[in-house]
Design an enzyme around this catalytic site. Structure first.
Site, short mmCIF file in Angstrom:
data_model
loop_
_atom_site.label_atom_id
_atom_site.label_comp_id
_atom_site.label_asym_id
_atom_site.label_seq_id
_atom_site.Cartn_x
_atom_site.Cartn_y
_atom_site.Cartn_z
N ALA A 9 0.81 -1.20 0.00
CA ALA A 9 0.00 0.00 0.00
C ALA A 9 0.85 1.26 0.00
CB ALA A 9 -0.91 0.00 1.23
N SER A 10 0.24 2.36 -0.39
CA SER A 10 0.89 3.65 -0.30
C SER A 10 0.83 4.12 1.15
CB SER A 10 0.19 4.68 -1.20
OG SER A 10 -1.07 5.02 -0.65
N THR A 11 1.47 5.24 1.43
CA THR A 11 1.44 5.76 2.79
C THR A 11 0.09 6.40 3.12
OG1 THR A 11 2.41 7.83 2.01
CG2 THR A 11 3.91 6.18 2.87
N LYS A 12 -0.77 6.53 2.14
CA LYS A 12 -2.11 7.09 2.37
C LYS A 12 -3.00 5.99 2.95
CE LYS A 12 -1.82 10.46 -1.40
NZ LYS A 12 -2.43 10.92 -2.68
#
Length: 207
Positions: A9-12
């Site tokens: 996943a992204s950091t979002k």
């Protein structure tokens, strides 16, 4: 047979939650439940992914690796992709991707006769290879465009470099230093790699 969800996943956090909810709903619609989740924020162009390697180590023959998209599993070059495929095949694991309908057969209780199963497996393997190649090409194209954009910005005197995500840094420091969470748990909760946690904590200690 156990189903293990893998999220690169992204950091979002909202993006990770969206993907997780979509994968969970997909499995439940098929009448199954996810046994475990493995989440990390490491480039798909690298095979050095602690959580993916931990998943491969934990899983038993016949288990399923569930991903949202093939590029979540690989943006590796051909050599890296073949190594990852070998690790998966060596453990007799099955990859099911939401964006690859031919892989959904692994969750079907009655997929047909032996010939049909062999044919579907062959088609699925071919499609995985193709989508992995497309993901790699997309990654390379985006990197090239990014580098071209940076070069133009430098010529124009507008390039400032990558800016630190202060909010993310503060969260990592709070979890790791103040709350004494482990490096692995801090990385998981923040959606970053363990290496990133170590680097940010060191920067804080030196400041």
């Amino acid at each position: 047979m156990y189903i293990h969800g893998y999220l690169r996943a992204s950091t979002k956090e909202q993006d990770a939650l969206r993907a997780k909810n979509r994968m969970k709903a997909f499995v439940e619609e098929k009448g199954f439940r996810l046994a475990s989740w493995y989440t990390e924020n490491v480039s798909g162009a690298s095979l050095q992914r602690p959580e993916l390697l931990r998943l491969l180590d934990d899983a038993a023959p016949g288990d399923i690796i569930l991903i949202e998209q093939v590029d979540r599993l690989s943006r590796l070059d051909e050599e890296g992709w073949q190594k990852l495929k070998h690790l998966i095949q060596e453990k007799h694991l099955v990859v099911v991707s939401l964006d690859l309908p031919t892989s959904h057969m692994a969750l079907a209780t009655h997929a047909g006769d032996e010939f049909t199963l062999v044919m579907l497996k062959a088609i699925n393997g071919m499609m995985l290879d193709m989508l992995a190649a497309i993901a790699r090409k997309d990654y390379q194209d985006r990197r090239r465009r990014q580098e071209e954009g940076i070069a133009k910005a430098k010529v124009a005197g507008k390039f400032r470099g990558r800016q630190a995500d202060n909010q993310l840094h503060e969260k990592i420091i709070e979890l790791r230093v103040k709350n004494r969470q482990s490096i692995r748990d801090t990385a998981r909760l923040c959606g970053v790699s363990e290496r990133t946690v170590i680097r940010i904590v060191k920067l804080k200690a030196c400041s």
